[in-house]
Design a protein around this motif. Structure first.
Motif, PDB file in Angstrom:
ATOM      1  N   PHE A  29     -14.966 121.376  41.544  1.00 42.42           N
ATOM      2  CA  PHE A  29     -14.695 120.176  40.752  1.00 42.42           C
ATOM      3  C   PHE A  29     -14.136 120.565  39.392  1.00 42.42           C
ATOM      4  CE2 PHE A  29     -18.265 117.972  43.217  1.00 42.42           C
ATOM      5  CZ  PHE A  29     -17.371 117.493  44.140  1.00 42.42           C
ATOM      6  N   MET A  63      -5.332 110.393  31.922  1.00 43.37           N
ATOM      7  CA  MET A  63      -5.549 111.454  32.908  1.00 43.37           C
ATOM      8  C   MET A  63      -6.055 112.708  32.230  1.00 43.37           C
ATOM      9  SD  MET A  63      -4.919 110.582  35.931  1.00 43.37           S
ATOM     10  CE  MET A  63      -4.841 112.201  36.625  1.00 43.37           C
ATOM     11  N   ILE A 107     -14.111 115.865  33.614  1.00 47.40           N
ATOM     12  CA  ILE A 107     -14.578 116.506  34.855  1.00 47.40           C
ATOM     13  C   ILE A 107     -14.917 117.958  34.574  1.00 47.40           C
ATOM     14  CG2 ILE A 107     -13.921 117.190  37.180  1.00 47.40           C
ATOM     15  CD1 ILE A 107     -12.219 114.729  37.355  1.00 47.40           C
ATOM     16  N   ASN A 138       2.884 106.606  39.767  1.00 47.91           N
ATOM     17  CA  ASN A 138       3.305 105.880  38.579  1.00 47.91           C
ATOM     18  C   ASN A 138       3.394 106.805  37.371  1.00 47.91           C
ATOM     19  OD1 ASN A 138       3.546 103.201  39.567  1.00 47.91           O
ATOM     20  ND2 ASN A 138       1.322 103.232  39.811  1.00 47.91           N
ATOM     21  N   LEU A 174      -4.357 106.465  40.129  1.00 47.22           N
ATOM     22  CA  LEU A 174      -4.816 107.855  40.160  1.00 47.22           C
ATOM     23  C   LEU A 174      -6.026 108.076  39.244  1.00 47.22           C
ATOM     24  CD1 LEU A 174      -4.358 110.612  41.372  1.00 47.22           C
ATOM     25  CD2 LEU A 174      -2.870 111.146  39.497  1.00 47.22           C
ATOM     26  N   PRO A 175      -5.973 107.650  37.964  1.00 43.14           N
ATOM     27  CA  PRO A 175      -7.173 107.834  37.136  1.00 43.14           C
ATOM     28  C   PRO A 175      -8.392 107.152  37.733  1.00 43.14           C
ATOM     29  CG  PRO A 175      -5.350 107.141  35.784  1.00 43.14           C
ATOM     30  CD  PRO A 175      -4.882 107.085  37.187  1.00 43.14           C
ATOM     31  N   VAL A 224     -23.403 121.294  33.487  1.00 46.94           N
ATOM     32  CA  VAL A 224     -24.364 121.563  34.552  1.00 46.94           C
ATOM     33  C   VAL A 224     -24.484 123.065  34.784  1.00 46.94           C
ATOM     34  CG1 VAL A 224     -24.819 121.261  36.983  1.00 46.94           C
ATOM     35  CG2 VAL A 224     -23.955 119.365  35.653  1.00 46.94           C
ATOM     36  N   ILE A 235     -19.459 122.568  42.448  1.00 49.23           N
ATOM     37  CA  ILE A 235     -19.225 122.255  41.030  1.00 49.23           C
ATOM     38  C   ILE A 235     -18.097 123.104  40.470  1.00 49.23           C
ATOM     39  CG2 ILE A 235     -20.287 122.269  38.765  1.00 49.23           C
ATOM     40  CD1 ILE A 235     -22.772 121.347  39.997  1.00 49.23           C
ATOM     41  N   ILE A 277      -9.698 112.234  31.585  1.00 49.56           N
ATOM     42  CA  ILE A 277     -10.555 112.339  32.773  1.00 49.56           C
ATOM     43  C   ILE A 277     -10.656 113.787  33.224  1.00 49.56           C
ATOM     44  CG2 ILE A 277     -10.739 111.699  35.195  1.00 49.56           C
ATOM     45  CD1 ILE A 277      -9.765 108.999  34.518  1.00 49.56           C
ATOM     46  N   LYS A 314      -2.704  99.410  40.825  1.00 42.15           N
ATOM     47  CA  LYS A 314      -1.300  99.780  40.920  1.00 42.15           C
ATOM     48  C   LYS A 314      -0.950 100.858  39.903  1.00 42.15           C
ATOM     49  CE  LYS A 314       0.597  95.706  43.090  1.00 42.15           C
ATOM     50  NZ  LYS A 314       0.936  94.319  42.773  1.00 42.15           N
ATOM     51  N   GLU A 315      -0.989 100.458  38.624  1.00 38.75           N
ATOM     52  CA  GLU A 315      -0.535 101.411  37.625  1.00 38.75           C
ATOM     53  C   GLU A 315      -1.535 102.550  37.440  1.00 38.75           C
ATOM     54  OE1 GLU A 315       0.408  99.605  33.928  1.00 38.75           O
ATOM     55  OE2 GLU A 315       1.013 101.514  33.060  1.00 38.75           O
ATOM     56  N   TYR A 316      -2.822 102.205  37.398  1.00 40.17           N
ATOM     57  CA  TYR A 316      -3.827 103.219  37.073  1.00 40.17           C
ATOM     58  C   TYR A 316      -4.578 103.680  38.307  1.00 40.17           C
ATOM     59  CZ  TYR A 316      -2.948 102.232  32.217  1.00 40.17           C
ATOM     60  OH  TYR A 316      -2.353 102.101  31.007  1.00 40.17           O
ATOM     61  N   LEU A 362     -18.989 112.174  41.128  1.00 43.41           N
ATOM     62  CA  LEU A 362     -19.502 113.073  42.159  1.00 43.41           C
ATOM     63  C   LEU A 362     -20.021 114.356  41.505  1.00 43.41           C
ATOM     64  CD1 LEU A 362     -19.744 113.051  45.167  1.00 43.41           C
ATOM     65  CD2 LEU A 362     -17.594 114.262  45.318  1.00 43.41           C
ATOM     66  N   THR A 363     -19.241 114.875  40.522  1.00 45.39           N
ATOM     67  CA  THR A 363     -19.682 116.075  39.810  1.00 45.39           C
ATOM     68  C   THR A 363     -21.043 115.843  39.175  1.00 45.39           C
ATOM     69  OG1 THR A 363     -17.376 116.290  39.210  1.00 45.39           O
ATOM     70  CG2 THR A 363     -18.906 117.808  38.192  1.00 45.39           C
ATOM     71  N   VAL A 403     -14.321 111.578  41.266  1.00 44.89           N
ATOM     72  CA  VAL A 403     -14.679 113.000  41.261  1.00 44.89           C
ATOM     73  C   VAL A 403     -15.635 113.289  40.111  1.00 44.89           C
ATOM     74  CG1 VAL A 403     -13.788 115.342  41.034  1.00 44.89           C
ATOM     75  CG2 VAL A 403     -12.515 113.666  42.310  1.00 44.89           C
ATOM     76  N   LEU A 404     -15.379 112.621  38.967  1.00 46.03           N
ATOM     77  CA  LEU A 404     -16.248 112.808  37.811  1.00 46.03           C
ATOM     78  C   LEU A 404     -17.687 112.422  38.146  1.00 46.03           C
ATOM     79  CD1 LEU A 404     -16.499 113.386  34.809  1.00 46.03           C
ATOM     80  CD2 LEU A 404     -15.770 111.075  34.352  1.00 46.03           C
ATOM     81  N   ILE A 446      -9.586 109.308  40.568  1.00 48.17           N
ATOM     82  CA  ILE A 446     -10.065 110.608  40.114  1.00 48.17           C
ATOM     83  C   ILE A 446     -11.414 110.476  39.409  1.00 48.17           C
ATOM     84  CG2 ILE A 446      -9.591 112.420  38.429  1.00 48.17           C
ATOM     85  CD1 ILE A 446      -8.078 112.814  40.918  1.00 48.17           C
ATOM     86  N   SER A 447     -11.658 109.306  38.798  1.00 47.50           N
ATOM     87  CA  SER A 447     -12.941 109.182  38.112  1.00 47.50           C
ATOM     88  C   SER A 447     -14.094 109.262  39.109  1.00 47.50           C
ATOM     89  CB  SER A 447     -13.000 107.892  37.301  1.00 47.50           C
ATOM     90  OG  SER A 447     -12.714 106.809  38.123  1.00 47.50           O
ATOM     91  N   VAL A 452     -23.768 115.782  41.944  1.00 49.56           N
ATOM     92  CA  VAL A 452     -24.078 117.114  42.475  1.00 49.56           C
ATOM     93  C   VAL A 452     -24.823 117.920  41.418  1.00 49.56           C
ATOM     94  CG1 VAL A 452     -23.096 119.246  43.351  1.00 49.56           C
ATOM     95  CG2 VAL A 452     -22.143 117.096  44.047  1.00 49.56           C
ATOM     96  N   GLY A 453     -24.415 117.745  40.138  1.00 51.78           N
ATOM     97  CA  GLY A 453     -25.086 118.461  39.065  1.00 51.78           C
ATOM     98  C   GLY A 453     -26.548 118.093  38.976  1.00 51.78           C
TER      99      GLY A 453
END
Lengths: 445, 164
Positions: free
Chosen positions: A87, A103, A110, A40, B140-141, A117, A84, A106, B136-138, B150-151, B147-148, B144-145, B154-155
């Motif tokens: 990431f 995006m 990240i 999109n 990907l964000p 860290v 890390i 975000i 639908k529209e969002y 997860l970071t 991953v945030l 992807i969040s 792990v941190g």
């Protein structure tokens, strides 16, 4: 981490390198195809983002190579560190490729969370804890300001998508002025914090000094270039209709950044702190590039970023082994390096010559392109101040040269493996190659 | 009917908010805060924002309140140890709070409620609408969040892992 559980720690770094190379290959697969956006139109792939992402990936590869040596003593944390770093690279690439401000945010988060860290990852050292804490507090505020700016922008325009925003800004020039302007200013502040430009640079020397050296190298290259590229893309894809507003801000900020970075670098005795201030001044030059370079000539900024980043990585690559053996992070740690390890000394010299923008090197061509673009926009005062500062900057790089060649060496040996030296020589050859053929590289892009 | 519910909820939230500030015992304060959060969640429901109401109850009344209670239990606060604040600080805080109220009132005065009659406004807070936009529209964000997070996890592991 899965690999660690299976007891295959040895293949961890080769596996990461293979993965990064695969991504690099996929990145350039779309080289000759027209720009396309995915999901999109959240993520954009075109020539510009491909090149910036390629630069970031190459730097990440170099960092992973260096990390094998840097984290030799903490093998049970290897997988965490590498995860890390990866990431963080993911965040950096999202920042560059983003086609929607959400995006971008975000991606920035990240990258920043990984860096908080990593900055505090050396738990036993007080400076590292301080660096992590400081970076976290300041960075969280900056992210908040950035997000608030985006919210105001959304309130004014009703969208955060780059293309929709830019068509909106072209068609409505006077609507909701207050929201729009304050949103733009807050977004600028957030980005300028991330690139460590002048009024928002106070975190950078402390954090660079306190963090483990490899993390400092990562911040100075991948993080800074991602932030610069992201700011450049946002300003040029979205806010062009408002350029009369932010031009003045960027001119003042870049003058202040260049002056503060160079003048304060002169009085530093800690190498990493000096590199932090030199990074601030280089960020100022890249801001001049953002200000003056047309969107069609984005390759000039990419060239500057590539030259700056590789020189920085060589510098930190040498500094890491020297600091480790000398147990000392001051410029005096380099005393008599030429007589102990001539190869390290010469590679460091070439890297610093490039950063000091001595003529045939990449740093010189980068500054030359950026400043000539500024001249063509009639920013004479800015160019004059930048040139005076470039001359000033030669002084503090020469302090390192004096330490390397003229000071007497002590007896502490410097351990460095053969392949590490070979890798540094390879990087230096790459730097020399891009220094000697600036035109050809610019034409390829 | 709607109006009566609104006035009831408004009364409950204002009174419980005042009790949070005025009650002497910190545990009571926290419990009144829970009541306040629940009544605000009720307001969200009245405004057709179901998702926001549920999230508000789960996160604020659930997670954050438990955190507050833990902190209060660990700190062992009681009346004797409470420091007596000097009069100038009280004075300053009253002035700054009144300034904040002034700013809020000034901002609210200009709001024109009639402008809010956008056709999609009544369904915009529903779970179905939210899911539609989010997946639908969002997409990907949203993905992807992860991953945030997860970071961040792990941190935490990296910083707090015991040396072996």
């Amino acid at each position: 981490m899965l690999i660690e559980l299976m007891g295959l720690r040895k293949i961890l770094i080769p596996f990461t390198i293979l993965g990064l190379m695969a991504i690099l290959y996929m990145n350039f697969m779309h080289w000759n195809e027209p720009a396309e956006s995915y999901y999109n139109s959240m993520y954009l792939v075109n020539r510009t983002t491909t090149v910036f992402n390629g630069i970031l990936l190459v730097f990440a590869l170099i960092i992973v190579f260096l990390s094998a040596n840097f984290y030799k003593d903490e093998q049970n944390h290897w997988s965490d560190y590498l995860a890390i770093y990866m990431f963080a690279v993911c965040g950096a690439m999202l920042m560059v490729g983003a086609h929607h401000l959400l995006m971008t945010f975000i991606g920035i988060e990240i990258l920043s969370v990984s860096l908080y860290v990593l900055a505090g990852s050396n738990r036993k050292k007080l400076e590292s804890n301080e660096a992590g804490m400081k970076y976290f507090l300041m960075g969280a505020f900056a992210s908040g300001i950035l997000l608030f700016g985006m919210v105001l922008l959304y309130g004014a325009t009703g969208t955060l998508h780059y293309e929709k925003l830019s068509t909106f800004l072209y068609s409505h020039t006077t609507l909701n002025i207050g929201f729009l302007y304050s949103g733009l200013i807050l977004i600028l502040i957030g980005f300028l914090f991330k690139v460590s430009a002048a009024p928002f640079h106070f975190w950078s020397p402390d954090v660079y000094q306190g963090s483990p050296s490899l993390v400092t190298a990562f911040m100075a290259t991948v993080a800074k270039i991602a932030a610069i590229a992201s700011l450049y893309l946002v300003l040029n894809q979205v806010f062009v209709p408002l350029h009369h507003l932010y031009d003045v801000v960027l001119i003042i900020v870049s003058i202040a950044t260049i002056c503060i970075g160079n003048i304060l670098a002169i009085i530093q005795s800690n190498f990493k702190r000096m590199m932090a201030y030199s990074g601030i001044s280089h960020a100022g030059f890249m801001l001049v590039g953002i200000l003056a370079v047309d969107f069609n000539h984005w390759d000039l900024i990419a060239y500057y970023a590539a030259g700056y980043g590789i020189a920085n990585l060589i510098g930190f690559g040498v500094a890491i082994v020297v600091f480790k053996s000398m147990q000392n992070e001051n410029i005096s740690a380099f005393n008599g390096l030429f007589f102990k390890r001539p190869i390290l000394a010469v590679t460091l010299t070439i890297a610093l010559l490039s950063m000091a923008s001595i003529p045939p090197m990449a740093g010189f061509w980068g500054k030359y392109y950026v400043l000539s673009a500024a001249l063509s926009k009639d920013l004479l005062l800015l160019v004059l101040i930048a040139i005076v500062n470039t001359v000033l900057s030669v002084y503090f790089y020469f302090k390192v040269f004096v330490a390397i060649y003229a000071r007497r060496a002590d007896n502490t040996p410097i351990d460095v493996s053969g392949w590490y030296k070979g890798f540094l020589i390879l990087l230096t050859l790459v730097l020399i190659a891009i220094s000697l053929m600036p035109d050809m590289i610019a034409r390829c892009l | 009917m709607r109006e009566y519910i609104f006035y009831f909820l408004a009364l409950v939230s204002v009174i419980s908010a005042l009790m949070v500030v005025f009650s002497r015992n910190p545990i009571h304060s926290v419990l009144y805060l829970v009541v306040c959060f629940f009544s605000i969640a009720g307001h969200y429901l009245l405004l057709n924002a179901q998702f926001l109401a549920v999230v508000h109850v789960i996160i604020y009344a659930g997670a954050i309140m438990v955190l507050f209670l833990f902190v209060i239990m660990l700190l062992n606060l009681n009346k004797e140890s409470e420091p007596h604040k000097p009069i100038i600080i009280k004075f300053a805080s009253v002035i700054s709070a009144s300034l904040l109220v002034l700013v809020l009132i000034a901002a609210m005065v200009n709001i024109n409620p009639a402008a809010d009659s956008h056709p999609t406004l009544h369904t915009i807070g529903m779970v179905r609408e939210l899911g539609d936009t989010l997946f639908k529209e969002y997409l990907l964000p949203f993905e992807i969040s992860s991953v945030l997070f997860l970071t961040a996890m792990v941190g935490v592991v990296l910083i707090s892992k015991k040396e072996s």
